[in-house]
Scaffold this motif. Structure first.
Motif, PDB file in Angstrom:
ATOM      1  N   CYS A  55      20.719 -56.486 -26.146  1.00  0.00           N
ATOM      2  CA  CYS A  55      20.627 -57.351 -27.327  1.00  0.00           C
ATOM      3  C   CYS A  55      19.236 -57.191 -27.922  1.00  0.00           C
ATOM      4  O   CYS A  55      18.244 -57.661 -27.351  1.00  0.00           O
ATOM      5  N   LEU A  56      19.187 -56.502 -29.058  1.00  0.00           N
ATOM      6  CA  LEU A  56      17.942 -56.358 -29.811  1.00  0.00           C
ATOM      7  C   LEU A  56      17.795 -57.574 -30.719  1.00  0.00           C
ATOM      8  O   LEU A  56      18.750 -57.959 -31.397  1.00  0.00           O
ATOM      9  N   ILE A  57      16.621 -58.189 -30.700  1.00  0.00           N
ATOM     10  CA  ILE A  57      16.346 -59.352 -31.540  1.00  0.00           C
ATOM     11  C   ILE A  57      15.319 -58.942 -32.590  1.00  0.00           C
ATOM     12  O   ILE A  57      14.207 -58.531 -32.241  1.00  0.00           O
ATOM     13  N   ASN A  58      15.720 -59.032 -33.848  1.00  0.00           N
ATOM     14  CA  ASN A  58      14.856 -58.645 -34.969  1.00  0.00           C
ATOM     15  C   ASN A  58      14.399 -59.887 -35.713  1.00  0.00           C
ATOM     16  O   ASN A  58      15.204 -60.770 -36.011  1.00  0.00           O
ATOM     17  N   ARG A  59      13.131 -59.939 -36.041  1.00  0.00           N
ATOM     18  CA  ARG A  59      12.594 -61.066 -36.821  1.00  0.00           C
ATOM     19  C   ARG A  59      12.009 -60.539 -38.129  1.00  0.00           C
ATOM     20  O   ARG A  59      11.129 -59.687 -38.128  1.00  0.00           O
ATOM     21  N   TYR A  60      12.531 -61.063 -39.240  1.00  0.00           N
ATOM     22  CA  TYR A  60      12.116 -60.650 -40.571  1.00  0.00           C
ATOM     23  C   TYR A  60      11.314 -61.753 -41.235  1.00  0.00           C
ATOM     24  O   TYR A  60      11.730 -62.908 -41.253  1.00  0.00           O
ATOM     25  N   ALA A  61      10.194 -61.384 -41.812  1.00  0.00           N
ATOM     26  CA  ALA A  61       9.441 -62.274 -42.699  1.00  0.00           C
ATOM     27  C   ALA A  61       9.727 -61.847 -44.137  1.00  0.00           C
ATOM     28  O   ALA A  61      10.162 -60.715 -44.380  1.00  0.00           O
ATOM     29  N   PRO A  62       9.500 -62.740 -45.108  1.00  0.00           N
ATOM     30  CA  PRO A  62       9.666 -62.330 -46.504  1.00  0.00           C
ATOM     31  C   PRO A  62       8.847 -61.066 -46.800  1.00  0.00           C
ATOM     32  O   PRO A  62       7.726 -60.911 -46.307  1.00  0.00           O
ATOM     33  N   GLY A  63       9.448 -60.165 -47.570  1.00  0.00           N
ATOM     34  CA  GLY A  63       8.794 -58.905 -47.897  1.00  0.00           C
ATOM     35  C   GLY A  63       9.150 -57.769 -46.953  1.00  0.00           C
ATOM     36  O   GLY A  63       8.843 -56.613 -47.241  1.00  0.00           O
ATOM     37  N   VAL A  64       9.803 -58.095 -45.843  1.00  0.00           N
ATOM     38  CA  VAL A  64      10.157 -57.082 -44.840  1.00  0.00           C
ATOM     39  C   VAL A  64      11.576 -56.582 -45.082  1.00  0.00           C
ATOM     40  O   VAL A  64      12.454 -57.339 -45.484  1.00  0.00           O
ATOM     41  N   LYS A  65      11.804 -55.319 -44.850  1.00  0.00           N
ATOM     42  CA  LYS A  65      13.135 -54.719 -44.993  1.00  0.00           C
ATOM     43  C   LYS A  65      13.390 -53.811 -43.804  1.00  0.00           C
ATOM     44  O   LYS A  65      12.494 -53.548 -42.993  1.00  0.00           O
ATOM     45  N   MET A  66      14.634 -53.341 -43.719  1.00  0.00           N
ATOM     46  CA  MET A  66      14.949 -52.277 -42.758  1.00  0.00           C
ATOM     47  C   MET A  66      15.747 -51.212 -43.488  1.00  0.00           C
ATOM     48  O   MET A  66      16.830 -51.478 -44.014  1.00  0.00           O
ATOM     49  N   GLY A  67      15.199 -50.030 -43.546  1.00  0.00           N
ATOM     50  CA  GLY A  67      15.817 -48.936 -44.282  1.00  0.00           C
ATOM     51  C   GLY A  67      17.159 -48.528 -43.690  1.00  0.00           C
ATOM     52  O   GLY A  67      17.492 -48.871 -42.545  1.00  0.00           O
ATOM     53  N   LEU A  68      17.919 -47.781 -44.479  1.00  0.00           N
ATOM     54  CA  LEU A  68      19.240 -47.316 -44.035  1.00  0.00           C
ATOM     55  C   LEU A  68      19.090 -46.462 -42.772  1.00  0.00           C
ATOM     56  O   LEU A  68      18.242 -45.575 -42.713  1.00  0.00           O
ATOM     57  N   HIS A  69      19.933 -46.742 -41.793  1.00  0.00           N
ATOM     58  CA  HIS A  69      19.919 -45.979 -40.540  1.00  0.00           C
ATOM     59  C   HIS A  69      21.272 -46.085 -39.868  1.00  0.00           C
ATOM     60  O   HIS A  69      22.128 -46.867 -40.288  1.00  0.00           O
ATOM     61  N   GLN A  70      21.472 -45.258 -38.842  1.00  0.00           N
ATOM     62  CA  GLN A  70      22.648 -45.358 -37.975  1.00  0.00           C
ATOM     63  C   GLN A  70      22.196 -45.857 -36.606  1.00  0.00           C
ATOM     64  O   GLN A  70      21.099 -45.527 -36.159  1.00  0.00           O
ATOM     65  N   ASP A  71      23.063 -46.613 -35.928  1.00  0.00           N
ATOM     66  CA  ASP A  71      22.837 -46.963 -34.523  1.00  0.00           C
ATOM     67  C   ASP A  71      23.458 -45.841 -33.697  1.00  0.00           C
ATOM     68  O   ASP A  71      24.680 -45.804 -33.523  1.00  0.00           O
TER      69      ASP A  71
ATOM     70  N   GLY B 112      28.870 -45.430 -45.347  1.00  0.00           N
ATOM     71  CA  GLY B 112      29.800 -44.656 -44.519  1.00  0.00           C
ATOM     72  C   GLY B 112      29.059 -43.866 -43.467  1.00  0.00           C
ATOM     73  O   GLY B 112      27.859 -44.081 -43.232  1.00  0.00           O
ATOM     74  N   THR B 113      29.746 -42.954 -42.821  1.00  0.00           N
ATOM     75  CA  THR B 113      29.139 -42.197 -41.727  1.00  0.00           C
ATOM     76  C   THR B 113      28.328 -41.006 -42.231  1.00  0.00           C
ATOM     77  O   THR B 113      27.603 -40.386 -41.456  1.00  0.00           O
TER      78      THR B 113
ATOM     79  N   SER C 144      34.101 -46.630 -38.101  1.00  0.00           N
ATOM     80  CA  SER C 144      32.882 -47.086 -38.788  1.00  0.00           C
ATOM     81  C   SER C 144      31.679 -47.219 -37.850  1.00  0.00           C
ATOM     82  O   SER C 144      30.604 -47.645 -38.279  1.00  0.00           O
ATOM     83  N   ARG C 145      31.864 -46.853 -36.596  1.00  0.00           N
ATOM     84  CA  ARG C 145      30.811 -47.110 -35.596  1.00  0.00           C
ATOM     85  C   ARG C 145      29.459 -46.512 -35.986  1.00  0.00           C
ATOM     86  O   ARG C 145      28.401 -47.079 -35.692  1.00  0.00           O
ATOM     87  N   LEU C 146      29.489 -45.333 -36.613  1.00  0.00           N
ATOM     88  CA  LEU C 146      28.236 -44.676 -36.983  1.00  0.00           C
ATOM     89  C   LEU C 146      27.902 -44.852 -38.467  1.00  0.00           C
ATOM     90  O   LEU C 146      27.201 -44.022 -39.060  1.00  0.00           O
ATOM     91  N   ALA C 147      28.384 -45.926 -39.046  1.00  0.00           N
ATOM     92  CA  ALA C 147      28.098 -46.202 -40.464  1.00  0.00           C
ATOM     93  C   ALA C 147      26.605 -46.429 -40.687  1.00  0.00           C
ATOM     94  O   ALA C 147      25.924 -47.060 -39.870  1.00  0.00           O
TER      95      ALA C 147
END
Length: 212
Positions: A114-130, A155-156, A179-182
Motif C-alpha cells: 500500500c503506497l500512500i501519496n500525499r499531495y499539497a496544492p500545486g503538486v501533480k503526478m504525471g502520466l505513468h503506468q504501474d 489506455g495501455t 486496463s491493468r497497464l493503463a
DNA sequence: AAGTACCC
DNA sequence: CCCG
C-alpha cells in the motif's frame, strides 16, 4: 467484531475493467491508519532515477513498499530511511481494498503493498503506468481522501486518448484486466481546505507487488 | 523512470 | 500568461 461501513453509492465505468466507486471509502479510520503508518514511516520525497524530486510525498505499509531513487523504481520490504520493515497494513485497509476489488469484479485481491501519496496544492503526478509489480493479474485499487483532484485515465498505449475524472473524498478507482497497464496521472492540485485533511489530498494505492 | 523543457 |  466491528461492522464494515464500505459501500459505493454509485459506480461509474471508465473503461473495460475500470471503474470508480463513488463514496466507497468514507470511514474515518482510514485517516487514523494513515497517521499511524506515518508515525513509523514518515512521508518523504523520493527521487526519480534521473535525480529529480517527485512532488508527491510518499510512504508505504504492507509487506512491500514502492520506492524510487537513482537506482530505479522497485518494491522493497524495508523502509530505506530506517532500514525497518514497512509498517503492517492495517486490517481496515486490507478489508477496504479487498471489498472494493470484489465490487469491481476482481475476486481474491490480496494486496501486499500500500503506497500512500500525499499531495499539497500545486503538486501533480504525471502520466505513468504501474508496472513495477511482479505480475499483472491483480488489479490496482486507488483510494482518494481529502481535497478533490482531477484523475487522468488513458489506455495501455502512451498515445491513447486520456479522459478526466474528478475524484472526491471517499472515491475508489479500481482497474485491472485489459486496463491493468493503463496510463494514468493526477493534474496539479488546486488550493482548498477539506474538513478532514486540511489543505491535503491523500491517496492509498493497493497492489499485489510480489509473486504468488 | 511517477521528472522537466520547449514548441505551437 | 496558461493549457494541451
Amino acid at each position: 467484531m466491528q461492522e464494515d461501513l464500505f459501500g459505493a453509492n454509485r459506480e461509474e465505468s471508465i473503461g473495460p475493467g475500470a471503474m470508480i466507486l463513488r463514496g466507497f471509502a468514507l470511514d474515518v479510520g482510514l485517516l487514523v491508519g494513515i497517521a499511524a503508518v506515518a508515525a513509523q514511516a514518515p512521508f518523504r520525497h523520493m527521487l526519480t532515477p534521473g535525480g529529480k524530486q517527485i512532488g508527491v510525498e510518499m510512504t508505504n505499509c504492507g509487506a512491500f513498499g514502492w520506492v524510487s531513487d537513482r537506482r530505479g523504481y522497485r518494491y522493497a520490504p524495508r523502509d530505506p530511511l530506517t532500514d525497518l520493515p514497512w509498517p503492517k497494513m492495517p486490517d481496515l485497509f486490507l478489508s477496504l481494498a479487498t471489498r472494493a476489488a470484489q465490487q469491481a469484479g476482481f475476486s481474491g485481491f490480496r494486496p501486499d503493498a500500500c503506497l500512500i501519496n500525499r499531495y499539497a496544492p500545486g503538486v501533480k503526478m504525471g502520466l505513468h503506468q504501474d508496472r513495477d509489480e511482479a505480475g499483472f493479474d491483480a488489479p490496482i485499487v486507488s483510494v482518494s481522501l481529502g481535497l478533490p483532484a482531477t484523475f487522468q485515465f488513458g489506455g495501455t498505449d502512451r498515445r491513447d486518448p486520456v479522459a478526466r475524472h474528478t475524484l472526491q473524498h471517499g472515491d475508489v478507482v479500481v482497474w485491472g484486466g485489459v486496463s491493468r497497464l493503463a496510463w494514468h496521472g493526477i493534474l496539479t492540485l488546486k488550493p482548498g481546505q477539506h474538513p478532514e485533511t486540511g489543505a491535503t489530498r491523500l491517496n492509498l494505492t493497493f497492489r499485489q507487488a510480489g509473486y504468488r
